[in-house]
Scaffold this active site. Structure first.
Site, PDB file in Angstrom:
ATOM      1  N   GLY A  10      42.220  52.849  -2.786  1.00 14.57           N
ATOM      2  CA  GLY A  10      41.788  53.804  -3.806  1.00 14.57           C
ATOM      3  C   GLY A  10      42.465  55.159  -3.771  1.00 14.57           C
ATOM      4  N   SER A  11      43.659  55.241  -3.152  1.00 13.21           N
ATOM      5  CA  SER A  11      44.291  56.570  -3.096  1.00 13.21           C
ATOM      6  C   SER A  11      44.715  57.042  -4.481  1.00 13.21           C
ATOM      7  CB  SER A  11      45.484  56.559  -2.133  1.00 13.21           C
ATOM      8  OG  SER A  11      46.516  55.749  -2.626  1.00 13.21           O
ATOM      9  N   ASN A  12      45.119  56.123  -5.346  1.00 10.38           N
ATOM     10  CA  ASN A  12      45.469  56.547  -6.712  1.00 10.38           C
ATOM     11  C   ASN A  12      44.232  56.997  -7.481  1.00 10.38           C
ATOM     12  OD1 ASN A  12      48.430  56.297  -7.567  1.00 10.38           O
ATOM     13  ND2 ASN A  12      48.085  54.456  -6.316  1.00 10.38           N
TER      14      ASN A  12
ATOM     15  N   LYS B 229      43.677  35.901 -11.010  1.00 10.07           N
ATOM     16  CA  LYS B 229      43.249  36.288 -12.358  1.00 10.07           C
ATOM     17  C   LYS B 229      41.724  36.241 -12.430  1.00 10.07           C
ATOM     18  CE  LYS B 229      43.481  31.633 -14.256  1.00 10.07           C
ATOM     19  NZ  LYS B 229      43.885  30.742 -15.317  1.00 10.07           N
TER      20      LYS B 229
ATOM     21  N   MET C  47      44.547  43.931  -8.377  1.00 13.83           N
ATOM     22  CA  MET C  47      45.497  42.875  -8.028  1.00 13.83           C
ATOM     23  C   MET C  47      45.238  41.562  -8.769  1.00 13.83           C
ATOM     24  SD  MET C  47      47.334  44.807  -6.377  1.00 13.83           S
ATOM     25  CE  MET C  47      48.603  43.889  -5.554  1.00 13.83           C
ATOM     26  N   ARG C  48      44.715  41.657  -9.967  1.00 12.07           N
ATOM     27  CA  ARG C  48      44.545  40.442 -10.770  1.00 12.07           C
ATOM     28  C   ARG C  48      45.169  40.648 -12.140  1.00 12.07           C
ATOM     29  NH1 ARG C  48      40.483  36.909  -8.688  1.00 12.07           N
ATOM     30  NH2 ARG C  48      39.727  37.899  -6.776  1.00 12.07           N
TER      31      ARG C  48
ATOM     32  N   ASN D 122      49.011  50.824 -16.254  1.00 14.34           N
ATOM     33  CA  ASN D 122      49.095  50.413 -14.844  1.00 14.34           C
ATOM     34  C   ASN D 122      50.106  51.290 -14.113  1.00 14.34           C
ATOM     35  OD1 ASN D 122      48.745  48.700 -12.535  1.00 14.34           O
ATOM     36  ND2 ASN D 122      50.659  47.653 -13.055  1.00 14.34           N
TER      37      ASN D 122
ATOM     38  N   HIS E 198      52.852  50.845 -10.995  1.00 11.75           N
ATOM     39  CA  HIS E 198      53.503  49.781 -10.213  1.00 11.75           C
ATOM     40  C   HIS E 198      54.474  50.426  -9.229  1.00 11.75           C
ATOM     41  CE1 HIS E 198      55.037  45.798  -9.349  1.00 11.75           C
ATOM     42  NE2 HIS E 198      56.242  46.345  -9.342  1.00 11.75           N
TER      43      HIS E 198
HETATM   44  C1  GAR Z   1      49.595  51.223  -5.270  1.00  7.61           C
HETATM   45  O1  GAR Z   1      50.754  51.467  -4.514  1.00  7.61           O
HETATM   46  C2  GAR Z   1      49.933  50.557  -6.579  1.00  7.61           C
HETATM   47  O2  GAR Z   1      51.169  50.952  -7.095  1.00  7.61           O
HETATM   48  C3  GAR Z   1      49.956  49.108  -6.174  1.00  7.61           C
HETATM   49  O3  GAR Z   1      48.860  48.980  -5.309  1.00  7.61           O
HETATM   50  C4  GAR Z   1      48.705  50.191  -4.572  1.00  7.61           C
HETATM   51  C5  GAR Z   1      47.236  50.593  -4.600  1.00  7.61           C
HETATM   52  O4  GAR Z   1      46.998  51.622  -3.699  1.00  7.61           O
HETATM   53  N1  GAR Z   1      49.827  48.264  -7.312  1.00  7.61           N
HETATM   54  C6  GAR Z   1      50.469  47.103  -7.446  1.00  7.61           C
HETATM   55  O5  GAR Z   1      51.183  46.637  -6.581  1.00  7.61           O
HETATM   56  C7  GAR Z   1      50.220  46.394  -8.746  1.00  7.61           C
HETATM   57  N2  GAR Z   1      51.172  45.337  -8.952  1.00  7.61           N
HETATM   58  P1  GAR Z   1      45.657  52.492  -3.763  1.00  7.61           P
HETATM   59  O6  GAR Z   1      44.492  51.507  -3.719  1.00  7.61           O
HETATM   60  O7  GAR Z   1      45.725  53.369  -2.557  1.00  7.61           O
HETATM   61  O8  GAR Z   1      45.679  53.273  -5.063  1.00  7.61           O
END
Ligand code: GAR
Length: 197
Positions: free
Chosen positions: A15-17, A68, A95-96, A112, A114
């Site tokens: 959940g850092s984003n 999915k 991740m789905r 999203n 990526h």
């Molecule tokens: C992030 O780095 C995001 O870009 C990636 O998952 C991580 C989630 O980190 N997403 C993917 O790979 C999607 N294909 P977070 O939970 O710390 O935000």
């Protein structure tokens, strides 16, 4: 009535984003209100962070598939998002793959982040793919979600150089630092009407 965009955030991980988006909402740089945080993983870090930020947090059953949502689960996600009043959906490590019914319910309203410079390295562990390939620059991409895997229109990209001693893990850390700046900034431009899709 608030002129802030009502935003839902979906994630499966730490959940850092989400934290970067919540901080940007709190300091006013992102004109949005996070109305729901939902996860397919019970007890995921993102749900704990949502609670810390006083945001509604829900685990929603994803159904039997690994990559999915099944039809019922997709309907449950759509219902929860509608109930929250969300206008936009930000995927933050969800991740789905989202399919037809979900994308039709939030048409052109799902974004999203990526961890690579798309169209290079779509799919899982993009930072590791980039590291293993031996590229000298990589980064992150904010894009619209369409029916493909990481194929929607690109809204913004951030570049991260690969340095000599990088491991896949250190590279991912630096990509994430860039994500935490790029995602809130791009959503702010989107909601302010500065980006045309
Ligand atoms: C992030 O780095 C995001 O870009 C990636 O998952 C991580 C989630 O980190 N997403 C993917 O790979 C999607 N294909 P977070 O939970 O710390 O935000």
């Amino acid at each position: 009535m608030s002129d802030k965009t009502k935003l839902a955030v979906l994630g499966s991980g730490k959940g850092s984003n989400f934290v970067s988006l919540a901080k940007a909402c709190a300091d006013g740089s992102l004109p949005a209100e996070i109305v729901l945080v939902a996860s397919d993983i019970e007890g995921a870090g993102i749900l704990e962070h949502a609670t810390e930020f006083n945001r509604p947090a829900r685990f929603i059953e994803p159904g039997p598939f690994r990559t999915k949502l099944d039809r019922n689960a997709e309907a449950a996600y759509v219902a929860a998002l509608r109930e929250s009043g969300a206008e936009w959906v930000a995927l933050a490590g969800f991740m789905r793959i989202l399919k037809g019914d979900f994308l039709r319910a939030f048409e052109k309203k799902v974004v999203n982040i990526h961890p690579s410079l798309l169209p290079a390295f779509p799919g899982l562990e993009a930072w590791k793919q980039a590291h293993d390939y031996g590229v000298k620059v990589t980064g992150c991409t904010v894009h619209m979600v369409d029916h493909g895997i990481d194929t929607g229109s690109i809204l913004a990209q951030g570049v991260v150089p690969v340095i000599e001693d990088d491991t896949a893990a250190t590279l991912h850390q630096r990509i994430q630092q860039e994500e935490h700046k790029l995602y809130p900034r791009t959503l702010a431009r989107l909601f302010n009407g500065e980006i045309r899709i």
